[in-house]
Motif scaffolding. Structure first.
Motif, mmCIF file in Angstrom:
data_model
loop_
_atom_site.group_PDB
_atom_site.id
_atom_site.type_symbol
_atom_site.label_atom_id
_atom_site.label_comp_id
_atom_site.label_asym_id
_atom_site.label_seq_id
_atom_site.Cartn_x
_atom_site.Cartn_y
_atom_site.Cartn_z
ATOM 1 N N PRO A 127 0.786 -1.232 0.000
ATOM 2 C CA PRO A 127 0.000 0.000 0.000
ATOM 3 C C PRO A 127 0.820 1.286 0.000
ATOM 4 C CG PRO A 127 -0.094 -1.060 2.169
ATOM 5 C CD PRO A 127 0.684 -1.976 1.262
ATOM 6 N N SER A 128 1.993 1.259 0.669
ATOM 7 C CA SER A 128 2.652 2.544 0.984
ATOM 8 C C SER A 128 3.514 3.058 -0.150
ATOM 9 C CB SER A 128 3.541 2.399 2.218
ATOM 10 O OG SER A 128 2.944 1.555 3.134
ATOM 11 N N GLU A 129 3.679 4.361 -0.160
ATOM 12 C CA GLU A 129 4.558 5.011 -1.142
ATOM 13 C C GLU A 129 6.000 4.562 -0.914
ATOM 14 O OE1 GLU A 129 4.143 7.007 -3.900
ATOM 15 O OE2 GLU A 129 6.302 6.669 -3.989
ATOM 16 N N ILE A 130 6.673 4.232 -2.018
ATOM 17 C CA ILE A 130 8.069 3.784 -1.934
ATOM 18 C C ILE A 130 9.017 4.974 -1.841
ATOM 19 C CG2 ILE A 130 9.918 2.607 -3.169
ATOM 20 C CD1 ILE A 130 7.675 1.108 -4.718
ATOM 21 N N ALA A 131 8.760 6.010 -2.673
ATOM 22 C CA ALA A 131 9.695 7.138 -2.755
ATOM 23 C C ALA A 131 9.860 7.769 -1.375
ATOM 24 C CB ALA A 131 9.180 8.173 -3.753
ATOM 25 N N GLY A 132 11.086 8.021 -0.994
ATOM 26 C CA GLY A 132 11.345 8.672 0.289
ATOM 27 C C GLY A 132 11.415 7.710 1.456
ATOM 28 N N ARG A 133 11.149 6.435 1.225
ATOM 29 C CA ARG A 133 11.190 5.469 2.328
ATOM 30 C C ARG A 133 12.641 5.215 2.724
ATOM 31 N NH1 ARG A 133 8.721 0.101 0.582
ATOM 32 N NH2 ARG A 133 6.719 1.160 0.822
ATOM 33 N N ALA A 134 12.912 5.320 4.010
ATOM 34 C CA ALA A 134 14.290 5.125 4.487
ATOM 35 C C ALA A 134 14.503 3.668 4.862
ATOM 36 C CB ALA A 134 14.533 6.003 5.712
ATOM 37 N N SER A 135 15.644 3.118 4.495
ATOM 38 C CA SER A 135 16.021 1.780 4.971
ATOM 39 C C SER A 135 17.509 1.599 4.741
ATOM 40 C CB SER A 135 15.214 0.696 4.253
ATOM 41 O OG SER A 135 15.311 0.852 2.866
ATOM 42 N N THR A 136 18.064 0.558 5.349
ATOM 43 C CA THR A 136 19.470 0.270 5.107
ATOM 44 C C THR A 136 19.620 -0.174 3.661
ATOM 45 O OG1 THR A 136 19.162 -2.034 5.713
ATOM 46 C CG2 THR A 136 19.791 -0.515 7.481
ATOM 47 N N ALA A 137 20.840 -0.030 3.124
ATOM 48 C CA ALA A 137 21.049 -0.371 1.707
ATOM 49 C C ALA A 137 20.602 -1.800 1.425
ATOM 50 C CB ALA A 137 22.519 -0.186 1.340
ATOM 51 N N HIS A 139 18.303 -3.551 2.634
ATOM 52 C CA HIS A 139 16.844 -3.709 2.584
ATOM 53 C C HIS A 139 16.174 -2.705 1.652
ATOM 54 C CE1 HIS A 139 17.787 -5.652 6.528
ATOM 55 N NE2 HIS A 139 17.060 -6.572 5.940
ATOM 56 N N ASP A 140 16.961 -1.925 0.956
ATOM 57 C CA ASP A 140 16.404 -0.837 0.141
ATOM 58 C C ASP A 140 16.108 -1.326 -1.275
ATOM 59 O OD1 ASP A 140 15.658 1.477 -1.056
ATOM 60 O OD2 ASP A 140 17.440 2.626 -0.494
ATOM 61 N N ASP A 141 14.824 -1.556 -1.554
ATOM 62 C CA ASP A 141 14.446 -2.059 -2.878
ATOM 63 C C ASP A 141 14.394 -0.953 -3.925
ATOM 64 O OD1 ASP A 141 14.430 -4.637 -1.977
ATOM 65 O OD2 ASP A 141 12.273 -4.695 -1.574
ATOM 66 N N LYS A 142 14.811 0.275 -3.541
ATOM 67 C CA LYS A 142 14.979 1.347 -4.528
ATOM 68 C C LYS A 142 16.336 1.204 -5.230
ATOM 69 C CE LYS A 142 14.230 4.940 -1.696
ATOM 70 N NZ LYS A 142 14.165 4.161 -0.450
ATOM 71 N N LEU A 143 17.147 0.242 -4.754
ATOM 72 C CA LEU A 143 18.447 -0.025 -5.377
ATOM 73 C C LEU A 143 18.335 -1.260 -6.274
ATOM 74 C CD1 LEU A 143 20.609 0.509 -2.160
ATOM 75 C CD2 LEU A 143 20.350 2.082 -4.095
ATOM 76 N N LEU A 144 19.096 -1.255 -7.375
ATOM 77 C CA LEU A 144 19.052 -2.397 -8.301
ATOM 78 C C LEU A 144 19.447 -3.679 -7.580
ATOM 79 C CD1 LEU A 144 20.726 -0.926 -11.510
ATOM 80 C CD2 LEU A 144 18.409 -1.893 -11.380
ATOM 81 N N HIS A 145 18.673 -4.729 -7.798
ATOM 82 C CA HIS A 145 18.958 -6.020 -7.166
ATOM 83 C C HIS A 145 18.240 -7.130 -7.911
ATOM 84 C CE1 HIS A 145 15.008 -4.910 -5.554
ATOM 85 N NE2 HIS A 145 14.801 -6.209 -5.315
ATOM 86 N N HIS A 224 22.674 -10.300 -4.396
ATOM 87 C CA HIS A 224 21.659 -9.313 -3.987
ATOM 88 C C HIS A 224 22.327 -8.230 -3.142
ATOM 89 C CE1 HIS A 224 18.883 -7.836 -0.834
ATOM 90 N NE2 HIS A 224 17.974 -7.820 -1.774
ATOM 91 N N ASP A 225 23.086 -8.647 -2.138
ATOM 92 C CA ASP A 225 23.710 -7.687 -1.220
ATOM 93 C C ASP A 225 24.818 -6.897 -1.918
ATOM 94 O OD1 ASP A 225 22.023 -8.789 0.617
ATOM 95 O OD2 ASP A 225 23.578 -9.641 1.905
ATOM 96 N N ALA A 226 25.649 -7.596 -2.694
ATOM 97 C CA ALA A 226 26.808 -6.932 -3.307
ATOM 98 C C ALA A 226 26.350 -5.816 -4.242
ATOM 99 C CB ALA A 226 27.653 -7.956 -4.059
ATOM 100 N N ALA A 227 25.275 -6.070 -5.001
ATOM 101 C CA ALA A 227 24.779 -5.038 -5.920
ATOM 102 C C ALA A 227 24.278 -3.827 -5.132
ATOM 103 C CB ALA A 227 23.662 -5.599 -6.792
ATOM 104 N N LYS A 228 23.487 -4.092 -4.083
ATOM 105 C CA LYS A 228 22.918 -2.972 -3.326
ATOM 106 C C LYS A 228 23.990 -2.178 -2.581
ATOM 107 C CE LYS A 228 18.140 -4.442 -2.484
ATOM 108 N NZ LYS A 228 17.179 -4.876 -1.449
ATOM 109 N N LEU A 229 25.032 -2.861 -2.124
ATOM 110 C CA LEU A 229 26.047 -2.189 -1.299
ATOM 111 C C LEU A 229 27.126 -1.503 -2.139
ATOM 112 C CD1 LEU A 229 26.372 -4.963 1.447
ATOM 113 C CD2 LEU A 229 25.281 -2.719 1.699
ATOM 114 N N ASP A 230 27.083 -1.677 -3.462
ATOM 115 C CA ASP A 230 28.110 -1.106 -4.336
ATOM 116 C C ASP A 230 27.592 0.213 -4.922
ATOM 117 O OD1 ASP A 230 29.836 -0.444 -6.424
ATOM 118 O OD2 ASP A 230 30.263 -2.540 -6.899
#
Ligand SMILES: [Fe+2]
Length: 304
Positions: A127-137, A139-145, A224-230
Motif C-alpha cells: 500500500p505505501s509510497e516507496i519514494a522517500g522510504r528510508a532503509s538500510t542499503a 533492505h532498500d528495494d529502490k536499489l538495483l537487485h 543481492h547484497d553486493a549489488a545494493k552495497l556497491d
C-alpha cells in the motif's frame, strides 16, 4: 545511462484486457521466450480494479504505519501485516485472493508448459509510497537487485512475480531495470566468498532458514547484497526506467531481472515458483548461469 528509448528492449507488450484470456500458440511462444530471456512482460490494458468497498479496506491497510506489505498465504488463507480485524481482515484477504487467482489464471494461459509444475506462493499488497522510504542499503528495494531471500531458500527454483498497479489516483509505479543477469553475475561472482562448510546445515537446524540453503542460495544472496552495497554500481550500471501506470500489470522473473522500485503505491504482487527443468530453456536460469560461471553444481543437494 538512463535512456527511455531502451525501454523497448527490456519490455515485451501484450494487449490483453482480460485476466482469463486465452492466447494463441504464437503469443505463448513470444511470452515464454521473452520471460525466460529476462524481459518484463507488460500488459498496459490489464487492470486489477478492486470495488469501492475493497478500496476502503485497502486504504485502511495503507494507514498501517511502518508496514511495507500485507501478505496472504494461499495455503492457509492467513493474512499478515495488517491491523484490520475480523470481517475487514477476511475481506482484505478475499481481495488479495481474487488478485492471486487472476494472476494464476494469466500465468496458466500464457505458459501452458509451466502449468503442471508451477506453485503459487504468497500474495502481497504493497500500500505505501516507496519514494522517500528510508532503509538500510541491504533492505532498500529502490536499489538495483535480483530477488533472493535470507529465510526462504529456493534451491534454484525460479521466482516469477506478477504485479498490478491499483493506485486510485494516477500514481505510476516506477522501476529501474538493469543489465542482463549473466553480465551482472560475471562482474560480481569473482568478488564473492564461497559458502562456509556446514553453515547451511547449522542455519537450518537453528531455524534461521525454512529449508536448507544451497550453494545457489548463498551466491544469490551475496549477489543481492553486493549489488545494493556497491554505490559505484548503483550509480554507473546500465539501466532503463520503466513506468507502470494505474490499471496496468506486468510480470518477470525477479531472480534474474535486475530491478529497483523507485516510486509508487497500491500495488498487488503474486509470487510463483517453478523448477528449472520446467522452463522451455533451463540454460537461461540463474542456477545454470552461476553453475557455468563457477564450474560447479550449486542447486538443491549439491555440496556447498
Ligand atoms: Fe525485488
Amino acid at each position: 545511462m538512463e535512456d527511455v528509448a531502451r525501454a523497448t528492449s527490456v519490455v515485451e507488450l501484450f494487449e490483453t484486457r482480460d485476466w482469463e484470456s486465452s492466447f494463441s500458440p504464437d503469443k505463448q511462444m513470444r511470452a515464454v521466450t521473452a520471460l525466460e530471456r529476462g524481459r518484463v512482460l507488460f500488459f498496459p490494458h490489464l487492470a486489477f480494479d478492486p470495488d469501492p468497498e475493497a478500496r476502503r479496506l485497502l486504504g485502511m491497510a495503507a494507514g498501517d504505519e511502518g508496514r511495507k506489505n500485507v501478505s496472504l498465504d494461499p495455503a492457509t488463507g492467513r493474512v499478515h501485516g495488517t491491523s484490520a480485524q475480523d470481517l475487514d481482515k477476511a475481506r482484505l484477504g478475499a481481495v488479495m485472493e481474487q488478485f492471486g487467482g487472476r494472476a494464476h489464471a494469466l500465468v496458466g494461459a500464457l505458459f501452458p508448459r509451466y502449468a503442471s509444475r508451477i506453485e503459487r506462493a504468497r500474495t502481497s499488497f504493497r500500500p505505501s509510497e516507496i519514494a522517500g522510504r528510508a532503509s538500510t542499503a541491504r533492505h532498500d528495494d529502490k536499489l538495483l537487485h535480483v530477488d533472493a531471500f535470507p529465510t526462504r531458500p529456493t534451491g534454484g527454483r525460479r521466482i516469477l512475480r506478477v504485479f498490478a498497479n491499483a493506485a486510485p489516483d494516477g500514481v505510476e509505479r516506477v522501476w529501474r531495470v538493469g543489465e542482463p543477469f549473466e553480465a551482472f553475475a560475471r562482474g560480481f561472482m569473482p568478488k564473492l566468498r564461497r559458502p562456509l562448510p556446514g553453515q547451511a546445515y547449522v542455519m537450518h537446524k537453528l531455524g534461521l532458514t525454512k529449508t536448507r540453503r544451497s550453494a545457489y542460495d548463498h551466491y544469490m544472496l551475496r549477489l543481492h547484497d553486493a549489488a545494493k552495497l556497491d554505490a559505484g554500481y548503483q550509480r554507473d550500471a546500465p539501466r532503463t526506467v520503466v513506468s507502470f501506470p494505474p490499471g496496468t500489470a506486468w510480470m518477470c522473473y525477479t531472480d534474474c531481472v535486475l530491478h529497483a522500485a523507485l516510486a509508487g503505491r497500491f500495488a498487488f504482487e503474486q509470487t510463483f515458483h517453478l523448477p528449472v527443468e520446467a522452463m522451455a530453456d533451463p540454460t537461461l536460469s540463474p542456477l545454470r548461469v552461476l553453475e557455468r560461471i563457477t564450474g560447479r553444481k550449486l542447486g538443491e543437494g549439491a555440496s556447498g
